[in-house]
Enzyme design. Structure first.
Site, PDB file in Angstrom:
ATOM      1  N   HIS A  63     -41.255 -18.268  44.656  1.00 14.93           N
ATOM      2  CA  HIS A  63     -42.056 -18.855  43.889  1.00 14.93           C
ATOM      3  C   HIS A  63     -41.552 -18.730  42.322  1.00 14.93           C
ATOM      4  O   HIS A  63     -41.895 -19.186  41.389  1.00 14.93           O
ATOM      5  CB  HIS A  63     -43.639 -18.325  43.531  1.00 14.93           C
ATOM      6  CG  HIS A  63     -44.247 -18.629  44.648  1.00 14.93           C
ATOM      7  ND1 HIS A  63     -44.183 -18.485  45.954  1.00 14.93           N
ATOM      8  CD2 HIS A  63     -45.427 -19.559  44.739  1.00 14.93           C
ATOM      9  CE1 HIS A  63     -45.117 -18.986  46.812  1.00 14.93           C
ATOM     10  NE2 HIS A  63     -45.844 -19.882  46.096  1.00 14.93           N
ATOM     11  N   GLU A  66     -45.748 -31.966  50.492  1.00 15.09           N
ATOM     12  CA  GLU A  66     -45.003 -32.380  49.565  1.00 15.09           C
ATOM     13  C   GLU A  66     -44.044 -33.585  49.809  1.00 15.09           C
ATOM     14  O   GLU A  66     -43.992 -34.371  48.932  1.00 15.09           O
ATOM     15  CB  GLU A  66     -43.883 -31.107  49.100  1.00 15.09           C
ATOM     16  CG  GLU A  66     -44.480 -29.995  48.379  1.00 15.09           C
ATOM     17  CD  GLU A  66     -45.356 -29.285  49.071  1.00 15.09           C
ATOM     18  OE1 GLU A  66     -45.372 -29.511  50.346  1.00 15.09           O
ATOM     19  OE2 GLU A  66     -46.089 -28.427  48.494  1.00 15.09           O
TER      20      GLU A  66
END
Lengths: 325, 343
Positions: free
Chosen positions: A130, A61
């Site tokens: 999540h 990321e």
């Protein structure tokens, strides 16, 4: 011409149209190429635009956001995807300390025309790593624009504007809305970043919402209307910079403010909105402002528990009734 | 992939490198400019005329001079908070650099960056000077991506210290650059200390260059206090990158003469170690070699340094006399699109 397409399809159209018009637009991220994006937002782009412009990345990321910054500095218009908003934490330095600062700290020498697309899966039974809705963090980061579309039409018009703009944009989609269909014009249109939109006019109270909560607020307003309460729904669409003017205008008209906010309550977006209204329109308030938030808890997995956790039309109606009566 | 080691290059071999007298003198002048600039900056801090964080390049001059000589002016650079040397090698004027250190609107970043960002100069293709250790490395990879996409022959060089190689961003960036075969030159200035922590206590592995080679990146391990060794590795690395084979990596082993920042007396370093390194001063070594070859005389060398001192006198006075930006102008610099400001 207007047809009904889903929020995910609208985003896909925005990407496709902008890539067709401008070869500086490239797309990269985890599983955005061959797989077409885990939620299919980048579906078909690899086939149409080829592997130079649509790239699968490693699970990295910080490198994804960093690469977007570098590509923007060198003249491209990258649209990078961070698959879940939770994963933005791994790229925070790049996003907050680099993307949001480079223009300013260079004395305006450069601009960063880049978009980081991400989504939050609150309401999809994904568990607490999540489902986080972290947008409130970025209210505290001047230099980064934060956009949260709540309808398919807005998703397309705002993403096109984000890609064409010259500033770094964190573009937060709602995972729960991807399959939601709504009217989207066929002709090209753009929606201005930085302006809130009054989704429903009303006179008894203002309900401020954004992203997923727009749908809940509109459903609540319909029900309230049947009970004789006329709610105005303001969709913020851009969280940073905040369109305080539209908010203040609405509250001055309705004299009541309710905020439907997916952030957890403490330090959430609603806290900022209410502060602004108290600062700028206190004398117009007929009742204390109210917020309907996620509770200060990590998101539970079990569906009945997540359902109780979520901001929904029932909770908004209940709060509105208390304010008006 | 193996690591290529390049040790000190003896003066006798200089003639075989294809460099002209002007090239040698350019390298010497740039290193002297860095040295004198940093010595002046240090003095201004001790006198209390400059404030804020500042990290001097003293002792590492051969790295910036050698690498930047190996690049074309059109190539991009990503610098760090220890970036004055990179800027000087690239030709950023003393005046703008010094004004930035004073926070003046005539500075490279209009006084909004300060020392740690002062190397940023779009005009000189220095796209960024990051104050976050390791933070510039993935950004360089993005610049490389844009260059590759545009089928440009330009490359991007990114400088960072040995401390940066233990960050996650370093590994993510090297891997991505290698997988996509991007035109990125990674330049590690290994000065053996990450602030106060010695390399051997924070780094596992044989060499930093070996880490890079484990990603399939062509890697060099170089005497970073020998400007000609740095230049030679740089030329080789740049040729490799321009041939389209992907990134290259240079670990330059060097040493800072002073502490991490101007306030740091570096008392954590053993005296014998410091003395050993001081014997390897990159400027003295190179100047002696040039004198030995008859490229420069002792007097010419002294004159060069005096000229630089005079230029510094002028730019310090100019910087001190320059104004700061008005606070009201800051709002225009947050976003490219000014209407984005709602206050």
């Amino acid at each position: 011409m207007v047809r009904e397409i889903s929020y995910a399809e609208a985003l896909n159209e925005a990407l496709r149209e902008e890539m067709e018009q401008d070869d500086r637009v490239i797309v990269f991220g985890e599983d955005v190429g061959v797989f077409g994006g885990v939620y299919k937002v980048t579906k078909g782009l690899l086939e149409k635009f080829g592997p130079e412009r649509v790239r699968d990345t490693p699970i990295s990321e910080a490198a994804i956001v960093g690469a977007a910054i570098g590509a923007a500095l060198a003249g491209l218009r990258p649209v990078a995807e961070i698959m879940y908003m939770d994963f933005i934490t791994i790229a925070m330095d790049q996003l907050v300390t680099h993307a949001a600062k480079i223009r300013f700290m260079s004395g305006g020498q450069v601009c960063l025309p880049m978009v980081i697309r991400t989504q939050y899966s609150l309401g999809r039974v994904h568990g607490c790593q999540h489902s986080q809705f972290l947008a409130s963090w970025f209210l505290n980061v001047p230099g980064l624009k934060v956009v949260l579309p709540g309808t398919p039409k807005d998703a397309k018009g705002l993403l096109k504007s984000a890609i064409r703009g010259n500033d770094p944009v964190l573009f937060v989609e709602s995972g729960v809305l991807y399959s939601w269909k709504g009217p989207v014009p066929e002709d090209e249109y753009l929606i201005t970043i930085g302006q809130a939109d009054i989704k429903r006019k009303g006179s008894d109270l203002t309900i401020v919402a954004f992203s997923r909560t727009v749908r809940e607020a509109l459903a609540a307003a319909d029900r309230l209307s049947a009970e004789g309460i006329d709610a105005e729904v303001v969709d913020l669409m851009t969280l940073n910079p905040l369109d305080v003017k539209t908010l203040v205008g609405s509250v001055k008209k309705t004299n009541r403010l309710l905020v439907a906010d997916d952030s957890t309550k403490t330090g959430g977006i609603s806290a900022e909105i209410i502060s602004r209204i108290v600062e700028e329109a206190f004398d117009y308030l007929d009742a204390p402002p109210v917020r309907v938030n996620s509770p200060d808890l990590p998101v539970p997995f079990a569906q009945p528990l997540e359902n109780q956790y979520l901001v929904n039309a029932d909770k908004i109606c209940e709060a509105a009734r208390r304010m008006v009566h | 992939m193996s690591v290529e080691a390049i040790d000190e290059i003896p003066a006798e071999k200089y003639q075989t490198l294809g460099l002209t007298r002007e090239d040698f003198l350019w390298l010497l002048r740039k290193m002297c400019e860095m040295r004198k600039f940093e010595e002046r900056v240090e003095r201004l801090f001790f006198e209390g005329q400059l404030i804020g964080p500042c990290h001097l390049y003293l002792g590492q001059e051969a790295v910036a001079a050698g690498v930047i000589k190996a690049l074309d002016d059109e190539d991009f650079i990503i610098s760090t908070y220890r970036g004055h040397g990179h800027a000087i090698a690239r030709g950023v004027p003393f005046e703008a650099l010094m004004a930035e250190l004073f926070g003046r609107k005539t500075g490279t970043c209009k006084g909004l960056g300060g020392s740690m960002h002062s190397a940023m100069s779009l005009e000189h293709n220095i796209l960024l000077a990051s104050a976050i250790v390791g933070g510039g490395i993935p950004i360089a990879v993005g610049v490389g991506l844009a260059l590759q996409y545009r089928k440009s022959s330009r490359i991007v060089a990114v400088f960072f210290g040995d401390g940066a190689v233990n960050t996650g961003a370093f590994h993510e960036a090297l891997n991505l650059a290698a997988v996509w075969k991007l035109p990125v030159l990674f330049v590690c200035e290994n000065n053996f200390y990450a602030f106060s922590v010695p390399h051997k206590k924070s780094f596992a592995g044989e060499s930093i260059a070996a880490r890079a080679s484990s990603y399939g990146i062509k890697a060099y391990l170089v005497d970073g206090n020998d400007v000609i060794a740095v230049y030679t590795s740089g030329k080789d690395a740049v040729a490799h990158i321009r041939s389209g084979c992907g990134p290259a990596f240079i670990e330059c082993r060097t040493y800072r003469k002073k502490g991490h920042g101007v306030y740091d007396k570096a008392e954590y370093r053993p005296q014998n170690e410091v003395q050993e390194w001081m014997k390897k001063d990159p400027i003295e070594r190179f100047a002696n070699n040039l004198m030995q070859l008859g490229i420069i005389t002792k007097e010419e060398f002294e004159t060069l340094n005096m000229e630089i001192e005079k230029a510094l006198d002028v730019c310090v006075e100019k910087a001190k006399a320059a104004p700061c930006l008005d606070f009201s102008e800051l709002w225009k610099l947050v976003y490219a699109e000014e209407e984005a400001h709602y206050g």
